[in-house]
Motif scaffolding. Structure first.
Motif, short mmCIF file in Angstrom:
data_model
loop_
_atom_site.label_atom_id
_atom_site.label_comp_id
_atom_site.label_asym_id
_atom_site.label_seq_id
_atom_site.Cartn_x
_atom_site.Cartn_y
_atom_site.Cartn_z
N ILE B 210 0.84 -1.20 0.00
CA ILE B 210 0.00 0.00 0.00
C ILE B 210 0.87 1.25 0.00
N MET B 211 1.95 1.21 0.80
CA MET B 211 2.84 2.37 0.84
C MET B 211 3.51 2.59 -0.51
N ASN B 212 3.80 1.51 -1.20
CA ASN B 212 4.34 1.64 -2.56
C ASN B 212 3.34 2.31 -3.48
N LEU B 213 2.07 1.95 -3.28
CA LEU B 213 1.03 2.55 -4.10
C LEU B 213 0.95 4.06 -3.84
N PHE B 214 1.02 4.45 -2.54
CA PHE B 214 1.02 5.88 -2.23
C PHE B 214 2.21 6.59 -2.87
N GLU B 215 3.35 5.91 -2.82
CA GLU B 215 4.56 6.46 -3.43
C GLU B 215 4.33 6.75 -4.91
N LYS B 216 3.70 5.78 -5.56
CA LYS B 216 3.43 5.92 -6.99
C LYS B 216 2.45 7.07 -7.23
N LEU B 217 1.43 7.14 -6.41
CA LEU B 217 0.43 8.20 -6.57
C LEU B 217 1.07 9.56 -6.34
N TYR B 218 2.00 9.62 -5.38
CA TYR B 218 2.73 10.86 -5.12
C TYR B 218 3.54 11.24 -6.35
N GLU B 219 4.19 10.26 -6.92
CA GLU B 219 5.01 10.55 -8.10
C GLU B 219 4.15 10.99 -9.27
N ASP B 220 2.88 10.51 -9.31
CA ASP B 220 1.95 10.95 -10.35
C ASP B 220 1.45 12.37 -10.12
N GLY B 221 1.83 12.98 -8.98
CA GLY B 221 1.47 14.37 -8.76
C GLY B 221 0.37 14.60 -7.75
N ASN B 222 -0.13 13.54 -7.13
CA ASN B 222 -1.17 13.72 -6.11
C ASN B 222 -0.60 14.31 -4.83
N THR B 223 -1.43 15.11 -4.14
CA THR B 223 -1.07 15.60 -2.83
C THR B 223 -1.58 14.60 -1.81
N ILE B 224 -0.67 14.13 -0.96
CA ILE B 224 -1.07 13.08 -0.02
C ILE B 224 -0.79 13.50 1.41
N ILE B 225 -1.80 13.32 2.26
CA ILE B 225 -1.59 13.54 3.69
C ILE B 225 -1.93 12.25 4.41
N LEU B 226 -0.97 11.80 5.17
CA LEU B 226 -1.04 10.50 5.81
C LEU B 226 -1.05 10.71 7.31
N VAL B 227 -2.00 10.13 7.99
CA VAL B 227 -1.98 10.20 9.45
C VAL B 227 -1.59 8.83 9.97
N THR B 228 -0.54 8.79 10.81
CA THR B 228 -0.10 7.50 11.33
C THR B 228 0.65 7.71 12.64
N HIS B 229 0.61 6.69 13.46
CA HIS B 229 1.42 6.78 14.68
C HIS B 229 2.68 5.93 14.52
N GLU B 230 2.81 5.27 13.35
CA GLU B 230 3.99 4.41 13.14
C GLU B 230 5.10 5.22 12.46
N ARG B 231 6.24 5.27 13.11
CA ARG B 231 7.37 6.08 12.63
C ARG B 231 7.80 5.63 11.23
N ASP B 232 7.91 4.30 11.02
CA ASP B 232 8.45 3.82 9.74
C ASP B 232 7.49 4.10 8.59
N ILE B 233 6.20 4.12 8.87
CA ILE B 233 5.24 4.49 7.82
C ILE B 233 5.38 5.98 7.52
N ALA B 234 5.46 6.78 8.60
CA ALA B 234 5.61 8.23 8.42
C ALA B 234 6.88 8.54 7.63
N ALA B 235 7.90 7.72 7.84
CA ALA B 235 9.18 7.96 7.19
C ALA B 235 9.11 7.81 5.67
N ARG B 236 8.02 7.21 5.15
CA ARG B 236 7.88 7.09 3.71
C ARG B 236 7.52 8.41 3.06
#
Ligand SMILES: Nc1ncnc2c1ncn2[C@@H]1O[C@H](COP(=O)(O)OP(=O)(O)O)[C@@H](O)[C@H]1O
Ligand SMILES: [Mg+2]
Lengths: 413, 255
Positions: B210-236
Motif C-alpha cells: 500500500i505504501m508503494n502505491l502511495f509512493e506511486k500516486l505521489y510521483e503521479d502528482g497527487n497531494t497526499i496527507i497520511l496520518v499514522t502513529h507508526e514512525r516507519d510508515i511516516a518515514a515514507r
C-alpha cells in the motif's frame, strides 16, 4: 433529488429487504392488507353502485310516489298516519289536470301475496295491482302481448287481468295465457295481456305482478288494510330534471285537495327514486366508513412496521451513512435516499395489495352474487396511499439519518 | 490539554486575512493553509482542547505525514483537513476557499470535489461490488452513469484492480480492499488524498504494498496527507508534522 439518487436508493431498499427478510415481509404484509382492504371496499361499493344504478335505470323514467304517509324504509307509521284519508282518483285527476311538470299520473292499489290459480297450478306470492290505463306509461312498464287495462275496463269494472312474466311461467308454462281464465282469490278473471319482462329491483322481482282495473280492485277490496293493501298515486315527471318541480306541484295540489291548513304539515307522503337513492347512499356511506376505519388501522400497522424497519436500517447503516457523507452526500441526499427506501418498501406492499384486491374482486364477480368492480382511480389511490404511508412513516428515520454527524457515524461499530 | 480561555486566537476573530496562496501563473500553489486552528470539545463540565493554535501550510504535490502519540489530536486535525468538521477558532483555506465557516451542504460538496478519504478500516459498502464502491463519490457528484463507469474503471486501473471490479469486498483480501478504497478516494481527482492510518489493519507485507502505491500516486502528482502513529510508515513521506497535546511539536522536511 437526481435520478442517480433514486437508483442508489432503490438499490439500498432491496439491500434492506434482502438482509431483513422477515421484518420486511411483515412490513410489506401490513401495507398490503391496508391496500387490499381499500381496493376490496372500493370494488364492492363501486360494484353495488353500478348494479343499483342499473336497476334504477331499469325502472325507466324517474317516478314519484304519493301515499297517505311517508313510506320510507325504517319508518314505522303511527296510528294517526294509518287512519288518514286515502288518496283518491280525484286527487290523481287534479294532479293530471294542473301539474305542468308531470306527464303521467296513475292512481293505484296494491295488494301483496294474493292467490292466483289456473287449473291445478297456484301461486300465493303475486302482487295484485289495481290500475288505470295510465299506469303503463307512467311506470314505463309496458304490455308485450295482448292488451293493457283500458278506460272501458275501468268504467265497467270488468274482470280482466294482465300478467307478469313470472306468473305466466308459473301458472301457464308453455301455454298461451291470453284468453284463458285466471282465478284471483277464487274470483274468475280473463287474461287479456302479458307484460314484457321487467327484471328485479333490490332482489325483488317486478314480474310477479297481476294488473286488474282499479275499479274492479275497489269492488273486491273495499277496505284498505295496511300493510297488505296500499293505495298510492304514481307520477311521471317530464324528465329527471323536473323531479323537484313535479314534487312541489304535487305537494301544492294534494295539500289543497286534502284541505291541509296553512302552516300545518303535509298529511301525506311523497317519495321519489332519488329518495331511494338517498337511503342507499346512507347505507353505503356507513359501509365506507367502517371499511375506511379498518384500512386505516391496517395501514397504520404497516406504517409503524415501516418506521421500525427504517429505524433498524438507519442504525445498521450508521457507518455507511458516515462513509456516504464523507464522500460527499448531503443531508438532502441521505434524507431522500431513506425516504425512497421506505417508499419502495411500501410500494411493494401496495402493488401486492392491489394485485390481491383485484384478484378478490374478480373471484367475487365470478362466484358470488355480489358485484365488484375496481375503477382505475382506485389503483392510483392504492399506490398513492401506500407511497404516502412510506413517506409519512419513513420521514422520521430518514431525518434521523440525514442529521447524523459524519465523524461520529464513521466511528460507530 | 484543558485551558480556560483561548486567548491567542481572539485577536484574529472577525477579520479574515486571506493568505497569499496563488503563484505568478495564477495557479493555487498553497493547497492547505491552517491559521491558528483551535478545536474545542465542550464536555459540559470541562472543555477539551484537542487542538490549540495549529498553523501550517501544505503545497500542491506534497507528501506529508502527520504523526504523534495516541490522543495527540491527529484524527481531529485530519477531520478538519477533510472538511468533516469545522474548527472552533481559526481559518482553514483549502484550494483557495475558506472552509472554516461553511455550512453542512457546502462542506459535503467540498468533500466530494476536493478530498479523497482512505480509512484504516476501508469502509467499503459490504454488499456492493468494487466498481459500485468506487462510483459512490461520483453518484453524489451528479456524474451520469456512463461517465461514472468509465472514471471508476480508470481509478481501479490505477490501483491495479480492474480485473476484480465485479467482486464484493468479502471476495477480496485486506490489501485489495484498501486498494479499492484508494481508488474510491482517487476517482474524483481530488486536491488531496487523506489517509488515516491506512495500514493500521494490514499485515507488514501488505502495508508495504500500500505504501508503494502511495509512493506511486505521489510521483503521479497527487497531494497526499497520511496520518499514522507508526514512525516507519511516516518515514515514507517527504515531510513529517509531529503533534503532541494538540500542538505542532516538529515540522520537518525529510529526503
Ligand atoms: N468527539 C469528541 N468529544 C470529546 N473529546 C474528543 C472528541 N474527539 C476527540 N476528543 C479528544 O481530543 C483529543 C484528541 O483526540 P484525537 O484527535 O482522536 O487523537 P488521535 O487521533 O491523535 O489519537 C483526545 O483527548 C480526545 O479524547
Ligand atoms: Mg486517531
Amino acid at each position: 433529488m437526481t435520478f442517480a439518487d433514486i437508483r442508489e436508493s432503490a438499490y439500498m431498499a432491496f439491500d434492506t429487504v434482502r438482509s431483513n427478510k422477515l421484518r420486511s415481509s411483515l412490513t410489506i404484509l401490513g401495507v398490503s392488507v391496508g391496500v387490499i382492504t381499500i381496493v376490496f371496499m372500493v370494488s364492492i361499493i363501486q360494484g353495488l353502485n353500478k348494479a343499483f344504478a342499473a336497476q334504477i335505470e331499469s325502472l325507466g323514467s324517474n317516478t314519484i310516489w304519493a301515499t297517505k304517509f311517508d313510506p320510507s324504509i325504517g319508518h314505522q307509521p303511527t296510528s294517526e298516519e294509518i287512519h288518514r284519508k286515502e288518496l283518491t282518483i280525484e286527487d290523481a285527476d287534479a294532479i293530471r289536470r294542473e301539474a305542468p311538470s308531470i306527464v303521467g299520473v296513475s292512481p293505484f292499489y296494491r295488494k301483496i301475496n294474493e292467490t292466483a290459480r289456473y287449473g291445478d297450478k297456484q301461486s300465493d306470492t303475486p302482487i295484485l295491482i289495481g290500475v288505470t290505463s295510465y299506469h303503463e306509461f307512467t311506470t314505463s312498464s309496458y304490455v308485450a302481448r295482448g292488451r293493457y287495462v283500458t278506460d272501458l275496463d275501468v268504467e265497467q269494472r270488468t274482470n280482466v287481468a294482465v300478467l307478469g312474466q313470472d306468473l305466466v311461467k308459473a301458472l301457464y308454462g308453455t301455454e298461451d295465457p291470453i284468453g284463458k281464465e285466471l282465478k284471483i282469490a277464487g274470483r274468475v278473471f280473463s287474461v287479456v295481456g302479458v307484460m314484457e319482462p321487467l327484471g328485479s329491483i333490490l332482489g325483488q322481482s317486478r314480474d310477479n305482478t297481476i294488473y286488474i282495473p282499479i275499479t274492479t280492485f275497489e269492488k273486491y277490496y273495499p277496505d284498505i288494510e295496511f300493510p297488505e293493501i296500499i293505495s298510492a298515486i304514481i307520477v311521471r315527471p317530464v324528465s329527471r330534471a323536473y323531479v323537484k318541480s313535479a314534487i312541489d306541484e304535487m305537494t301544492d295540489i294534494l295539500r289543497r285537495q286534502r284541505r291541509v291548513p296553512q302552516g300545518a304539515p303535509n298529511n301525506f307522503g311523497i317519495s321519489s327514486q332519488d329518495a331511494l337513492l338517498d337511503v342507499y347512499n346512507q347505507l353505503t356511506g356507513a359501509t365506507y366508513l367502517v371499511l375506511t376505519a379498518i384500512s386505516c388501522v391496517a395501514l397504520m400497522i404497516g406504517g409503524i412496521g415501516v418506521m421500525n424497519i427504517m429505524l433498524v436500517s438507519v442504525t445498521e447503516r450508521t457507518k455507511e451513512i458516515g462513509l456516504r457523507k464523507a464522500v460527499g452526500a448531503t443531508r438532502t441526499n441521505i434524507l431522500s435516499q431513506f425516504l425512497i427506501e421506505a417508499v419502495v418498501l411500501t410500494a411493494i406492499g401496495g402493488l401486492l395489495g392491489l394485485l390481491v384486491g383485484e384478484l378478490f374482486s374478480v373471484l367475487m364477480n365470478k362466484y358470488s352474487p355480489l358485484p365488484a368492480y375496481v375503477p382505475a382511480w382506485a389503483i392510483g389511490v392504492g399506490i398513492g396511499i401506500s407511497a404516502g404511508v412510506g413517506i409519512i412513516f419513513g420521514l422520521w428515520p430518514a431525518w434521523k439519518a440525514a442529521r447524523m454527524d459524519p465523524i461520529e457515524s464513521l466511528r460507530w461499530e | 490539554m484543558t485551558e480556560a480561555t483561548i486567548a491567542t486566537s481572539q485577536t484574529s476573530a472577525g477579520v479574515v486575512a486571506k493568505p497569499n496562496l496563488v503563484s505568478a501563473d495564477g495557479k493555487v500553489q498553497v493547497l492547505i493553509a491552517m491559521q491558528n486552528i483551535w478545536k474545542t470539545y465542550d464536555m459540559g463540565a470541562e472543555k477539551v482542547h484537542a487542538l490549540h493554535g495549529v498553523s501550517f501550510e501544505v503545497k500542491r504535490g506534497e507528501y506529508l505525514a502527520i504523526t504523534g502519540p495516541s490522543g495527540s489530536g491527529k484524527s481531529t486535525l485530519m477531520n478538519l483537513i477533510g472538511c468533516l468538521d469545522t474548527p472552533s477558532q481559526g481559518d482553514y483555506w483549502l484550494n483557495g476557499k475558506n472552509v472554516s465557516e461553511m455550512d453542512d451542504d457546502e462542506l459535503a460538496r467540498i468533500r466530494n470535489q476536493e478530498v479523497g478519504f482512505v480509512f484504516q478500516t476501508f469502509n467499503l459498502l459490504a454488499r456492493a461490488t468494487a466498481l459500485h464502491n468506487v462510483e459512490l463519490p461520483l453518484i453524489y457528484g451528479g456524474i451520469p452513469s456512463a461517465k461514472r463507469h468509465e472514471m471508476a474503471k480508470q481509478a481501479l486501473t490505477e490501483v491495479d484492480l480492474v480485473d476484480r471490479m465485479m467482486h464484493r469486498p468479502n471476495e477480496l483480501s485486506g490489501g485489495q480492499r484498501q486498494r479499492v478504497a484508494i481508488a474510491r478516494a482517487l476517482v474524483n481527482h481530488p486536491s488531496i488524498l487523506l489517509a488515516d492510518e491506512p495500514t493500521g489493519a494490514l499485515d507488514t507485507a501488505t502495508s508495504y504494498d500500500i505504501m508503494n502505491l502511495f509512493e506511486k500516486l505521489y510521483e503521479d502528482g497527487n497531494t497526499i496527507i497520511l496520518v499514522t502513529h507508526e514512525r516507519d510508515i511516516a518515514a515514507r513521506a517527504r515531510r513529517i508534522i509531529s503533534i503532541r497535546d494538540g500542538l505542532i511539536e516538529k515540522d520537518e522536511q525529510i529526503k
